[in-house]
Scaffold this motif. Structure first.
Motif, PDB file in Angstrom:
ATOM      1  N   LEU A 772     -37.095  -7.670-121.749  1.00  0.00           N
ATOM      2  CA  LEU A 772     -38.282  -7.126-121.084  1.00  0.00           C
ATOM      3  C   LEU A 772     -37.939  -6.336-119.841  1.00  0.00           C
ATOM      4  CD1 LEU A 772     -41.343  -7.024-121.262  1.00  0.00           C
ATOM      5  CD2 LEU A 772     -41.434  -9.132-119.920  1.00  0.00           C
ATOM      6  N   GLY A 773     -36.976  -6.788-119.077  1.00  0.00           N
ATOM      7  CA  GLY A 773     -36.578  -6.063-117.878  1.00  0.00           C
ATOM      8  C   GLY A 773     -37.482  -6.314-116.685  1.00  0.00           C
ATOM      9  N   GLU A 774     -38.194  -7.419-116.666  1.00  0.00           N
ATOM     10  CA  GLU A 774     -39.054  -7.781-115.523  1.00  0.00           C
ATOM     11  C   GLU A 774     -39.044  -9.293-115.379  1.00  0.00           C
ATOM     12  OE1 GLU A 774     -43.491  -8.012-117.380  1.00  0.00           O
ATOM     13  OE2 GLU A 774     -42.700  -5.984-117.069  1.00  0.00           O
ATOM     14  N   ASP A 775     -39.538  -9.736-114.218  1.00  0.00           N
ATOM     15  CA  ASP A 775     -39.512 -11.179-113.926  1.00  0.00           C
ATOM     16  C   ASP A 775     -40.574 -11.877-114.764  1.00  0.00           C
ATOM     17  OD1 ASP A 775     -39.059 -13.631-112.925  1.00  0.00           O
ATOM     18  OD2 ASP A 775     -39.882 -13.237-110.926  1.00  0.00           O
ATOM     19  N   CYS A 776     -40.127 -12.780-115.639  1.00  0.00           N
ATOM     20  CA  CYS A 776     -41.046 -13.553-116.482  1.00  0.00           C
ATOM     21  C   CYS A 776     -40.549 -14.993-116.532  1.00  0.00           C
ATOM     22  CB  CYS A 776     -41.152 -12.950-117.865  1.00  0.00           C
ATOM     23  SG  CYS A 776     -39.539 -12.594-118.631  1.00  0.00           S
ATOM     24  N   SER A 777     -40.184 -15.530-115.368  1.00  0.00           N
ATOM     25  CA  SER A 777     -39.578 -16.862-115.300  1.00  0.00           C
ATOM     26  C   SER A 777     -40.519 -17.932-115.822  1.00  0.00           C
ATOM     27  CB  SER A 777     -39.186 -17.174-113.849  1.00  0.00           C
ATOM     28  OG  SER A 777     -38.302 -16.172-113.360  1.00  0.00           O
ATOM     29  N   LYS A 778     -41.781 -17.835-115.460  1.00  0.00           N
ATOM     30  CA  LYS A 778     -42.751 -18.844-115.875  1.00  0.00           C
ATOM     31  C   LYS A 778     -42.858 -18.882-117.398  1.00  0.00           C
ATOM     32  CE  LYS A 778     -47.588 -20.115-115.309  1.00  0.00           C
ATOM     33  NZ  LYS A 778     -48.894 -19.729-114.697  1.00  0.00           N
ATOM     34  N   GLU A 779     -42.976 -17.712-117.995  1.00  0.00           N
ATOM     35  CA  GLU A 779     -43.118 -17.660-119.448  1.00  0.00           C
ATOM     36  C   GLU A 779     -41.855 -18.143-120.143  1.00  0.00           C
ATOM     37  OE1 GLU A 779     -43.796 -15.295-117.389  1.00  0.00           O
ATOM     38  OE2 GLU A 779     -45.904 -14.687-117.632  1.00  0.00           O
ATOM     39  N   VAL A 780     -40.684 -17.798-119.570  1.00  0.00           N
ATOM     40  CA  VAL A 780     -39.428 -18.202-120.198  1.00  0.00           C
ATOM     41  C   VAL A 780     -39.269 -19.720-120.164  1.00  0.00           C
ATOM     42  CG1 VAL A 780     -36.920 -18.093-119.965  1.00  0.00           C
ATOM     43  CG2 VAL A 780     -38.280 -16.013-119.757  1.00  0.00           C
ATOM     44  N   LYS A 781     -39.638 -20.330-119.041  1.00  0.00           N
ATOM     45  CA  LYS A 781     -39.546 -21.790-118.961  1.00  0.00           C
ATOM     46  C   LYS A 781     -40.417 -22.450-120.013  1.00  0.00           C
ATOM     47  CE  LYS A 781     -38.370 -22.130-114.040  1.00  0.00           C
ATOM     48  NZ  LYS A 781     -38.800 -22.632-112.702  1.00  0.00           N
ATOM     49  N   GLU A 782     -41.605 -21.914-120.184  1.00  0.00           N
ATOM     50  CA  GLU A 782     -42.504 -22.483-121.195  1.00  0.00           C
ATOM     51  C   GLU A 782     -41.938 -22.290-122.597  1.00  0.00           C
ATOM     52  OE1 GLU A 782     -47.276 -22.347-122.324  1.00  0.00           O
ATOM     53  OE2 GLU A 782     -46.447 -21.039-120.769  1.00  0.00           O
ATOM     54  N   VAL A 783     -41.354 -21.137-122.828  1.00  0.00           N
ATOM     55  CA  VAL A 783     -40.762 -20.880-124.146  1.00  0.00           C
ATOM     56  C   VAL A 783     -39.578 -21.796-124.381  1.00  0.00           C
ATOM     57  CG1 VAL A 783     -39.526 -19.161-125.520  1.00  0.00           C
ATOM     58  CG2 VAL A 783     -41.565 -18.499-124.244  1.00  0.00           C
ATOM     59  N   LEU A 784     -38.742 -22.003-123.348  1.00  0.00           N
ATOM     60  CA  LEU A 784     -37.577 -22.863-123.501  1.00  0.00           C
ATOM     61  C   LEU A 784     -37.987 -24.289-123.828  1.00  0.00           C
ATOM     62  CD1 LEU A 784     -35.249 -21.579-120.627  1.00  0.00           C
ATOM     63  CD2 LEU A 784     -34.989 -21.254-123.086  1.00  0.00           C
ATOM     64  N   THR A 785     -39.127 -24.720-123.311  1.00  0.00           N
ATOM     65  CA  THR A 785     -39.613 -26.076-123.603  1.00  0.00           C
ATOM     66  C   THR A 785     -39.823 -26.246-125.100  1.00  0.00           C
ATOM     67  OG1 THR A 785     -40.691 -26.178-121.444  1.00  0.00           O
ATOM     68  CG2 THR A 785     -41.425 -27.750-123.122  1.00  0.00           C
ATOM     69  N   TYR A 786     -40.461 -25.229-125.733  1.00  0.00           N
ATOM     70  CA  TYR A 786     -40.746 -25.322-127.180  1.00  0.00           C
ATOM     71  C   TYR A 786     -39.486 -25.068-127.998  1.00  0.00           C
ATOM     72  CZ  TYR A 786     -45.704 -25.628-126.146  1.00  0.00           C
ATOM     73  OH  TYR A 786     -46.920 -26.028-125.694  1.00  0.00           O
ATOM     74  N   ILE A 787     -38.585 -24.265-127.475  1.00  0.00           N
ATOM     75  CA  ILE A 787     -37.315 -24.054-128.185  1.00  0.00           C
ATOM     76  C   ILE A 787     -36.497 -25.339-128.184  1.00  0.00           C
ATOM     77  CG2 ILE A 787     -35.093 -22.872-128.019  1.00  0.00           C
ATOM     78  CD1 ILE A 787     -36.553 -20.352-127.212  1.00  0.00           C
ATOM     79  N   GLU A 788     -36.511 -25.989-127.074  1.00  0.00           N
ATOM     80  CA  GLU A 788     -35.782 -27.267-126.995  1.00  0.00           C
ATOM     81  C   GLU A 788     -36.411 -28.315-127.888  1.00  0.00           C
ATOM     82  OE1 GLU A 788     -34.304 -30.464-123.555  1.00  0.00           O
ATOM     83  OE2 GLU A 788     -35.594 -28.745-123.049  1.00  0.00           O
ATOM     84  N   LYS A 789     -37.736 -28.297-127.971  1.00  0.00           N
ATOM     85  CA  LYS A 789     -38.454 -29.271-128.797  1.00  0.00           C
ATOM     86  C   LYS A 789     -38.160 -29.042-130.278  1.00  0.00           C
ATOM     87  CE  LYS A 789     -43.135 -30.780-129.930  1.00  0.00           C
ATOM     88  NZ  LYS A 789     -44.583 -30.568-129.658  1.00  0.00           N
ATOM     89  N   LYS A 804     -29.502 -10.759-120.609  1.00  0.00           N
ATOM     90  CA  LYS A 804     -29.765  -9.328-120.669  1.00  0.00           C
ATOM     91  C   LYS A 804     -30.869  -8.899-119.711  1.00  0.00           C
ATOM     92  CE  LYS A 804     -28.390  -9.092-125.533  1.00  0.00           C
ATOM     93  NZ  LYS A 804     -28.824  -8.758-126.915  1.00  0.00           N
ATOM     94  N   ASN A 805     -31.666  -9.843-119.245  1.00  0.00           N
ATOM     95  CA  ASN A 805     -32.754  -9.533-118.321  1.00  0.00           C
ATOM     96  C   ASN A 805     -32.232  -9.728-116.895  1.00  0.00           C
ATOM     97  OD1 ASN A 805     -35.099  -9.256-116.842  1.00  0.00           O
ATOM     98  ND2 ASN A 805     -36.358 -10.456-118.258  1.00  0.00           N
ATOM     99  N   PRO A 806     -32.045  -8.674-116.135  1.00  0.00           N
ATOM    100  CA  PRO A 806     -31.480  -8.825-114.782  1.00  0.00           C
ATOM    101  C   PRO A 806     -32.429  -9.494-113.806  1.00  0.00           C
ATOM    102  CG  PRO A 806     -32.144  -6.545-115.179  1.00  0.00           C
ATOM    103  CD  PRO A 806     -32.326  -7.260-116.480  1.00  0.00           C
ATOM    104  N   CYS A 807     -33.695  -9.614-114.178  1.00  0.00           N
ATOM    105  CA  CYS A 807     -34.680 -10.196-113.255  1.00  0.00           C
ATOM    106  C   CYS A 807     -34.729 -11.720-113.343  1.00  0.00           C
ATOM    107  CB  CYS A 807     -36.065  -9.617-113.527  1.00  0.00           C
ATOM    108  SG  CYS A 807     -36.145  -7.814-113.306  1.00  0.00           S
ATOM    109  N   LEU A 808     -34.029 -12.320-114.286  1.00  0.00           N
ATOM    110  CA  LEU A 808     -34.039 -13.775-114.434  1.00  0.00           C
ATOM    111  C   LEU A 808     -32.836 -14.380-113.721  1.00  0.00           C
ATOM    112  CD1 LEU A 808     -35.043 -14.083-118.213  1.00  0.00           C
ATOM    113  CD2 LEU A 808     -36.511 -14.343-116.204  1.00  0.00           C
ATOM    114  N   THR A 809     -33.055 -15.510-113.060  1.00  0.00           N
ATOM    115  CA  THR A 809     -31.984 -16.196-112.328  1.00  0.00           C
ATOM    116  C   THR A 809     -31.558 -17.436-113.084  1.00  0.00           C
ATOM    117  OG1 THR A 809     -33.590 -17.466-111.043  1.00  0.00           O
ATOM    118  CG2 THR A 809     -32.888 -15.329-110.146  1.00  0.00           C
ATOM    119  N   LEU A 810     -30.464 -18.034-112.632  1.00  0.00           N
ATOM    120  CA  LEU A 810     -29.932 -19.221-113.289  1.00  0.00           C
ATOM    121  C   LEU A 810     -30.872 -20.410-113.176  1.00  0.00           C
ATOM    122  CD1 LEU A 810     -27.499 -20.380-114.786  1.00  0.00           C
ATOM    123  CD2 LEU A 810     -26.489 -20.957-112.568  1.00  0.00           C
ATOM    124  N   SER A 811     -31.705 -20.405-112.166  1.00  0.00           N
ATOM    125  CA  SER A 811     -32.619 -21.529-111.977  1.00  0.00           C
ATOM    126  C   SER A 811     -33.598 -21.671-113.137  1.00  0.00           C
ATOM    127  CB  SER A 811     -33.398 -21.347-110.662  1.00  0.00           C
ATOM    128  OG  SER A 811     -34.144 -20.127-110.710  1.00  0.00           O
TER     129      SER A 811
END
Length: 957
Positions: A772-789, A804-811
């Protein structure tokens, strides 16, 4: 005469022995040619050496023979029999009898004379001169075939006498008599006979005799023969001929004269010395000597058409004869000139190029061409006159072609030229000759209307106002009356002929009686009413839309006739028109089409055309540019009011545009609301026509997808993609709209594997956020929850995708990675424990195998494992420490009954694994369906399938 046109209707023909244009008397004929005659496909020539030769069409010598000892003077081939009559000099030395004799040869009978020559059979030989018929010089010779074998031979002498021989020459049953031409007026010696000609009229036989100074006619059918002097002028030898009408022709220097039985006839003033005169197929042949140049000219005259058909210089001509359809000139040097007439097509083309159509017409008529050829020439002449805009003269030529030329050819020309009077004249002539068709009758009616001849038009219509079939084409007659403004006449004819569509056409298009037309349609039968509405529905919808929709609903549902609904509803619907048959009449009024179809599906639930109806409604609902007739009318009224207001304001000295902008804004809002309402209807239709209970929808899914995609109808696309299980396409819709919450909600709904969803959607969603190329940390965390599930994406892939998204951090992935590492560590520990366990068991098995191989086995069981009785001999002991009576084992003494089932299950499992190793499709299917493909490969290795699989060698290797 000098004004006669000259043409080249004749041409020199190739007649030489080598195929060239030049020909000559064959070299075998050595003597000088003294006489010749044509007939029966050959040319006979006589020579001064007494020989006679017969030439074929190529002027080759068929055969020759010695007819006379001295010379052949005259000869003539008969037409009715293959007989040759000759006069010649036998040169006998006796002084008491004349050497001149007449011989008759039968050319069908040939007698051999030696080894190399042939001669025709000589039927008879007669002495020309006797004591009663004194000898004189023969100047002319003529034979008449009365009724073969009866011949009449006339021999002209230089003393003015004519010796005649009549009868059967072969049998010598003859009579002789002589005729005498009147002596010269100055008392001198009688003049020679220069020409003879026979004329037959019924039983009357007449003989023309020509001298240099007179023309006489002898009537031979009376006794004694009666002489009549026709003229006191004559001609020289060879300037005498007979026409095909048996008129005598003589050529003099000043003119050519024709004579009939009662005297001189037509005279043609052709100047020049006439050396030869002949007649050929209606043409006059003259070879005229030019005294100045001493050269001859052959002129071929067409006397009927007053033209010179051919003119060419010739040399010294010695003989003129006609045979094989050619004019044959034998020259003094024995060369032969062969001249033939060109075909009619070539002559006409020559005349057409010079626009000499009158000459062409006279030519074909004079040569008695077939009527079709004459009509073709008349047509071309008419076309020529038409091109010169001489319409009256052109029509006079076209009228002469009636019966041979297609009438439409002429009619089309004069329709284009708008020469209605000429066209009327032609059609009247066509009727007079009984060659007119119904179309021509109707066209004549058209002419009368164009000429405003109401009286004739009324008479024509009234004549048909009776019982019986209409004799003219109804459609054309109605069209003519409509074009001329006679609408009542046209309606009368249409109603009488039962042509409802034409009757309505007049009502609607010409008179504008829309209510009357609707009333008329209501009174027709259902089938006929449906046909008329199909044809004229557009006009009715344009002017009376509500009433037209009402009539269509009655037609398609048959509400007004309940008696027809006795059968089943489905069978009834097959007998009434389908609403789709009338869709085209709403092409300019889609709003009323929508209304018509909505009312129809409310009234009819099981229509055979239900799918097509839903497709049409979907297109109407989803489209953006549907034009509303009601709005158009309102716009027209408002625009008119605006114009009036502008005029008033301008008159008062001011202008205002605020009110216009407000009106346009209201209209735009109304249109947007209508679009939204229609789309709501469209979505409702998509859902109602494809409920969860239905396997297939009641509309064309592909068409619905195209419509929704074309008009950007997102709600419809999402519904269809979801029904078609195209979950990735659903995700794409949200991606295009950048609706992140919608994406996640959609994946929650469609990515749940327990509900039949596709868990891989989460991976696609994660990839989308990674790129995407923009900050979407909230959405990614939610997606990771379902991916992990669901455990649909390996952690390493998650890290690679999100990196690949430079706007996302390791946190964002810190907690997820920590949990996954903890899970992996636990799994590793469990695997190690399992490995240790399996290694211990394997080591134990190895020791047992080694013990079995190296140490003795002591069997201490005292009871049979099968029957539990005391073990006695004979007994069988197995390595698995089971012992049996031999009788308890039966036939199977090679395996332990207790351990055999377990052993068999192990072997079957092994065989199954080996078969699965060869089933590549199963392997890849498991690999694709598994969440962790590596585990599938590891399982195959762990079971020894992959490592032990051998590839069969290829043929020849």
């Amino acid at each position: 005469m000098y004004q006669w046109r000259k043409f080249e209707f004749f041409e020199e023909k190739a007649a030489g022995r080598g195929g060239g244009s030049s020909a000559a008397v064959p070299a075998e004929i050595a003597g000088h040619v003294t006489c010749c005659s044509g007939g029966r496909g050959r040319v006979a020539v006589g020579c001064d050496d007494g020989t006679v030769g017969l030439l074929d069409r190529g002027f080759r010598l068929s055969y020759g023979f010695q007819a006379y000892a001295s010379s052949a003077l005259f000869l003539q081939q008969l037409k009715q029999k293959n007989v040759l009559v000759t006069v010649g000099d036998d040169d006998q030395s006796s002084s008491q009898s004349s050497a001149i004799c007449l011989k008759v040869f039968d050319l069908d009978k040939v007698q051999e004379e030696g080894s190399s020559t042939t001669s025709p059979f000589c039927v008879q030989i007669l002495r020309v001169f006797t004591d009663q018929f004194p000898q004189a010089k023969i100047t002319s010779f003529m034979v008449l075939e009365e009724a073969p074998p009866i011949l009449l031979i006339a021999i002209g002498l230089d003393n003015g006498f004519i010796y005649c021989i009549k009868g059967d020459i072969a049998r010598e049953r003859i009579t002789r008599f002589k005729l005498q031409v009147e002596a010269a007026s100055d008392g001198s010696t009688s003049l020679p006979i220069t020409g003879l000609g026979f004329r037959i009229e019924g039983q009357a036989h007449q003989l023309f005799a020509v001298t240099p100074s007179s023309v006489s006619l002898f009537s031979l059918h009376v006794q004694p023969p009666r002489r009549q002097t026709l003229d006191q002028i004559g001609c020289q030898t060879n300037a005498v001929a007979m026409s095909d009408r048996m008129d005598l022709i003589i050529g003099r220097p000043e003119a050519v004269y024709f004579y009939e039985v009662d005297g001189r006839g037509p005279c043609w003033a052709f100047d020049g010395e006439k050396k030869f005169v002949g007649w050929f197929r209606g043409y006059l042949l003259c070879i005229i000597d030019d005294q100045r140049t001493q050269k001859g000219t052959l002129n071929v005259y067409d006397l009927k058409n007053r033209l010179i058909a051919h003119s060419m210089p010739v040399g010294d001509v010695s003989h003129l004869v006609c045979e094989w359809g050619y004019i044959i000139l034998i020259m003094a040097d024995k060369k032969i000139l062969c001249i033939g007439e060109k075909d009619m097509e070539s002559k006409l083309d020559m005349l057409f190029k010079k626009n000499l159509y009158t000459v062409a017409i006279n030519l074909v008529q004079s040569q008695q061409a077939d009527p079709a050829s004459t009509a073709e020439v008349l047509r071309k002449y008419g076309d020529h006159l038409y091109g010169k805009q001489e319409y009256d003269e052109a029509m006079s030529q076209y009228i002469h072609t009636i019966g041979h030329l297609e009438p439409s050819y002429v009619i089309q020309k004069f329709l284009d030229a708008k020469r209605i009077y000429n066209l009327t004249n032609y059609l009247e002539k066509l009727h007079d000759r009984g060659l007119a068709s119904k179309d021509h009758t109707t066209l004549l009616l058209n002419c009368y209307t164009k000429l405003k001849d109401v009286e004739k038009l009324n008479d024509f219509i009234k004549d048909e106002d009776g019982i019986g079939e209409i004799k003219f084409d109804v459609e054309t007659a109605i069209r003519v009356c409509r074009a001329a403004g006679y609408h009542e006449h046209a309606m009368f004819v249409a109603k009488k002929a039962g042509r409802h569509e034409l009757y309505l056409k007049i009502l609607l298009e010409d008179l504008g009686r829309y209510d009357e037309a609707l009333q008329y349609i209501s009174g027709l039968e259902a089938n006929q009413a449906g046909l008329t509405v199909k044809e004229y529905g557009k006009i009715l919808v344009e002017h009376r839309p509500a009433e037209t929709v009402e009539i269509l609903l009655r037609l398609c549902t048959d509400v007004g006739d309940p008696t027809t609904r006795r059968g089943s509803n489905s069978m009834h619907l097959l007998t009434v028109p389908s609403p789709m048959d009338f869709v085209n009449i709403f092409v300019h009024s889609p709003q009323y089409l929508m209304e018509f179809l909505e009312n129809y599906i409310k009234a009819v639930k099981d229509s055979p055309a239900q799918t097509e109806i839903h497709d049409t409604l979907l297109e109407l609902y989803i489209s953006n540019d549907l034009s509303f007739p009601s709005i158009s009318r309102e716009n027209g009224f408002e625009n008119h009011s605006i114009k009036e207001t502008k005029g008033k304001e301008t008159a008062n000295g001011y202008k205002s545009g605020t009110r216009d902008k407000a009106n346009l804004g209201k209209e735009g809002t109304k249109i947007a609301k209508d679009i939204a309402d229609r789309r709501n209807k469209g979505l409702a239709l998509l859902k109602s026509a494809w409920t969860p209970e239905m396997e297939d929808p009641l509309y064309d899914v592909d068409l619905a997808l195209i419509l929704c995609n074309t008009h950007a109808f997102k709600d419809g696309l999402l519904f269809l993609y979801e029904k078609l299980k195209l979950y990735k396409e659903v995700i794409s819709c949200y991606k295009q709209a950048h609706d992140h919450q919608g994406l996640i909600a959609c994946c929650k709904k469609l990515g749940d594997s327990s509900q039949g969803g596709d868990p891989s959607l989460w991976g696609d969603l994660l990839k989308y956020f990674g790129e995407l190329g923009e900050d979407c940390s909230k959405e990614v965390k939610e997606v990771l929850t379902y991916i992990e599930k669901e455990d649909v994406v390996p952690p390493i892939v998650v890290l690679q995708t999100l990196s690949k998204n430079p706007c996302l951090t390791l946190s964002v992935v810190k907690d997820y990675i920590a949990r996954k590492l903890e899970q992996e560590s636990k799994l590793i520990e469990d695997d190690r424990k399992s490995i240790d366990k399996y290694q211990e068991e394997t080591e134990l098995m190895k020791r047992e195998i080694e013990d079995l191989k190296t140490n003795a086995k002591v069997f201490q069981l005292s009871k049979c494992t099968a029957c539990t009785f005391t073990l006695d001999l004979p007994a069988v002991h197995f390595m698995c420490m089971h012992s049996f009576h031999l009788r308890c084992l039966g036939d199977n003494e090679k395996e332990c009954p207790e351990c055999a089932p377990e052993y068999r299950s192990v072997m079957e499992a092994k065989q199954k694994l080996e078969q699965n190793a060869r089933d590549h499709d199963l392997f890849f299917k498991q690999l694709r369906s598994s969440k962790d493909g590596f585990s599938v490969i590891a399982e195959y290795f762990s079971k020894g399938i992959v490592s032990k699989t051998t590839v069969p060698p290829e043929n020849g290797r």
